[in-house]
Design a protein around this motif. Structure first.
Motif, mmCIF file in Angstrom:
data_model
loop_
_atom_site.group_PDB
_atom_site.id
_atom_site.type_symbol
_atom_site.label_atom_id
_atom_site.label_comp_id
_atom_site.label_asym_id
_atom_site.label_seq_id
_atom_site.Cartn_x
_atom_site.Cartn_y
_atom_site.Cartn_z
ATOM 1 N N VAL A 1 -38.931 -33.204 30.072
ATOM 2 C CA VAL A 1 -38.092 -34.346 30.430
ATOM 3 C C VAL A 1 -38.872 -35.377 31.247
ATOM 4 O O VAL A 1 -38.551 -36.569 31.210
ATOM 5 N N ASP A 2 -39.891 -34.949 31.981
ATOM 6 C CA ASP A 2 -40.727 -35.888 32.730
ATOM 7 C C ASP A 2 -41.397 -36.877 31.783
ATOM 8 O O ASP A 2 -41.529 -38.068 32.085
ATOM 9 N N ILE A 3 -41.849 -36.372 30.636
ATOM 10 C CA ILE A 3 -42.520 -37.212 29.658
ATOM 11 C C ILE A 3 -41.575 -38.297 29.153
ATOM 12 O O ILE A 3 -41.911 -39.485 29.097
ATOM 13 N N MET A 4 -40.362 -37.896 28.803
ATOM 14 C CA MET A 4 -39.385 -38.858 28.299
ATOM 15 C C MET A 4 -39.005 -39.875 29.367
ATOM 16 O O MET A 4 -38.929 -41.079 29.105
ATOM 17 N N ARG A 5 -38.776 -39.394 30.582
ATOM 18 C CA ARG A 5 -38.361 -40.293 31.662
ATOM 19 C C ARG A 5 -39.462 -41.277 32.034
ATOM 20 O O ARG A 5 -39.187 -42.395 32.468
ATOM 21 N N ALA A 6 -40.711 -40.864 31.888
ATOM 22 C CA ALA A 6 -41.819 -41.754 32.215
ATOM 23 C C ALA A 6 -41.911 -42.918 31.233
ATOM 24 O O ALA A 6 -42.401 -43.994 31.580
ATOM 25 N N LEU A 7 -41.412 -42.717 30.016
ATOM 26 C CA LEU A 7 -41.487 -43.751 28.993
ATOM 27 C C LEU A 7 -40.325 -44.742 29.089
ATOM 28 O O LEU A 7 -40.511 -45.949 28.955
ATOM 29 N N ASP A 8 -39.117 -44.214 29.304
ATOM 30 C CA ASP A 8 -37.930 -45.080 29.392
ATOM 31 C C ASP A 8 -36.825 -44.268 30.043
ATOM 32 O O ASP A 8 -36.144 -43.494 29.369
ATOM 33 N N ALA B 1 -34.042 -42.153 28.116
ATOM 34 C CA ALA B 1 -34.322 -40.728 28.221
ATOM 35 C C ALA B 1 -33.087 -39.950 28.657
ATOM 36 O O ALA B 1 -32.755 -38.904 28.084
ATOM 37 N N GLU B 2 -32.378 -40.452 29.668
ATOM 38 C CA GLU B 2 -31.202 -39.747 30.166
ATOM 39 C C GLU B 2 -30.131 -39.635 29.086
ATOM 40 O O GLU B 2 -29.459 -38.607 28.956
ATOM 41 N N LYS B 3 -29.957 -40.680 28.297
ATOM 42 C CA LYS B 3 -28.979 -40.644 27.217
ATOM 43 C C LYS B 3 -29.384 -39.626 26.150
ATOM 44 O O LYS B 3 -28.563 -38.845 25.671
ATOM 45 N N GLN B 4 -30.657 -39.641 25.789
ATOM 46 C CA GLN B 4 -31.127 -38.727 24.746
ATOM 47 C C GLN B 4 -31.107 -37.276 25.215
ATOM 48 O O GLN B 4 -30.733 -36.372 24.457
ATOM 49 N N PHE C 1 -39.351 -38.254 22.921
ATOM 50 C CA PHE C 1 -40.266 -37.126 23.022
ATOM 51 C C PHE C 1 -41.200 -37.033 21.815
ATOM 52 O O PHE C 1 -42.255 -36.407 21.892
ATOM 53 N N PHE C 2 -40.817 -37.643 20.693
ATOM 54 C CA PHE C 2 -41.610 -37.538 19.476
ATOM 55 C C PHE C 2 -42.383 -38.818 19.151
ATOM 56 O O PHE C 2 -42.966 -38.932 18.079
ATOM 57 N N THR C 3 -42.399 -39.760 20.071
ATOM 58 C CA THR C 3 -43.207 -40.960 19.872
ATOM 59 C C THR C 3 -44.690 -40.621 20.038
ATOM 60 O O THR C 3 -45.045 -39.592 20.621
ATOM 61 N N ASP C 4 -45.542 -41.504 19.537
ATOM 62 C CA ASP C 4 -46.985 -41.256 19.619
ATOM 63 C C ASP C 4 -47.438 -41.076 21.063
ATOM 64 O O ASP C 4 -48.244 -40.186 21.374
ATOM 65 N N ASN D 1 -49.133 -37.639 22.828
ATOM 66 C CA ASN D 1 -50.395 -37.608 23.568
ATOM 67 C C ASN D 1 -50.195 -37.016 24.956
ATOM 68 O O ASN D 1 -51.024 -36.239 25.442
ATOM 69 N N MET D 2 -49.093 -37.392 25.614
ATOM 70 C CA MET D 2 -48.788 -36.863 26.950
ATOM 71 C C MET D 2 -48.513 -35.372 26.893
ATOM 72 O O MET D 2 -48.883 -34.618 27.802
ATOM 73 N N TRP D 3 -47.866 -34.933 25.817
ATOM 74 C CA TRP D 3 -47.581 -33.507 25.610
ATOM 75 C C TRP D 3 -48.884 -32.717 25.495
ATOM 76 O O TRP D 3 -49.047 -31.657 26.123
#
Length: 268
Positions: A145-152, A156-159, A212-215, A219-221
């Motif tokens: 969830v850190d990865i998603m939140r760092a992007l938007d 992220a919270e909605k997804q 979470f599945f964006t490029d 890379n962050m994963w």
């Protein structure tokens, strides 16, 4: 026809028709299967709501080189169905009790996928004396969830909320209740100095439906798990661009070869 069937049955090696067995572990019945022989004992932990059939692509091949135990966690496969939530601590204790019930006295090489990796990590921290080595395949992480939140953060919270609802509907609430929903996020438990291999996919998605599945997230994963694996004195990371979340299904030979290498490292 009957004679033909009888001929086939007697011509095939023993064990071809062997069905999974069940054993009582506390108040539950646990589905399991043991195959193969050797000095090393491999213990396979499936992900999410998957049962032990999740390991079909590599199970027989691994059994050519070691004693292999696979099972379905309580609530999964043909093990006892449950309605209550189990934490990774509960599952880790259940794994320990199962190994004891099966008479496994030595150390095991724990191989786990996805949410099962969280169970394996907890097992490693709680019962280090029972572990010879660890392999985590596409492991779920507190920091997903850190990865998603760092992007938007807002998106992220909605997804995250929607994924949680969808997965709980399908009986996959565990990782969310274990760590995604907790504040502050728990971190990786202490794991002993043993050989550790982490296999992580960084394959890109053509049409990512989640942050979470964006490029950038992929890379962050890969970076997250590379850094974590290299923090171990005996850590190794394998980054693959040939499969998504199921390398043992999409790249069985690669995973088997990595397991064999881990067995070799654990025997030194």
């Amino acid at each position: 026809m009957r004679l033909v069937l009888l001929f086939i049955m007697f011509a095939l090696p023993l064990g071809v028709f062997a069905a999974p067995e069940q054993i009582s572990v506390g108040e539950y019945r646990i589905e399991y299967e043991i195959k193969g022989a050797g000095e090393a004992t491999l213990f396979l932990e499936a992900g999410g709501s998957a049962g032990m059939s999740d390991w079909n692509p590599i199970y027989a091949k691994l059994a050519e080189h070691a004693r292999v135990i696979r099972y379905s966690r309580v609530g999964n496969g043909n093990s006892t169905a449950i309605r209550k939530h189990f934490s990774s601590e509960d599952y880790a204790q259940g794994a320990k009790t199962l190994l004891e019930a099966l008479g496994v006295k030595g150390k095991v090489i724990y191989i786990a996928h996805s949410y099962g990796a969280n169970v394996a990590r907890t097992f490693a921290a709680q019962y280090p004396e029972k572990l010879a080595a660890l392999m985590l395949i596409e492991p779920s992480s507190e920091h997903d969830v850190d990865i998603m939140r760092a992007l938007d953060l807002e998106l992220a919270e909605k997804q995250i909320a929607q994924v949680k609802l969808d997965d709980m509907k399908n009986g996959m609430s565990n990782q969310y209740l274990d760590f995604w929903s907790k504040r502050p996020l728990p971190d990786y438990p202490q794991i002993p100095d043993i050989p550790v291999t982490v296999i992580t996919s960084i394959k890109k998605y053509d049409d990512p439906q989640l942050l979470f599945f964006t490029d950038e997230a992929r890379n962050m994963w890969g970076e997250l798990h590379s850094n974590w694996a290299h923090a171990f004195p005996q850590g190794r990371v394998v980054l693959t661009e040939k499969s998504y979340h199921y390398p043992h299904n999409d790249e069985p030979d690669m995973v088997v070869n990595e397991v064999l290498a881990l067995i070799s490292r654990a025997s030194k």
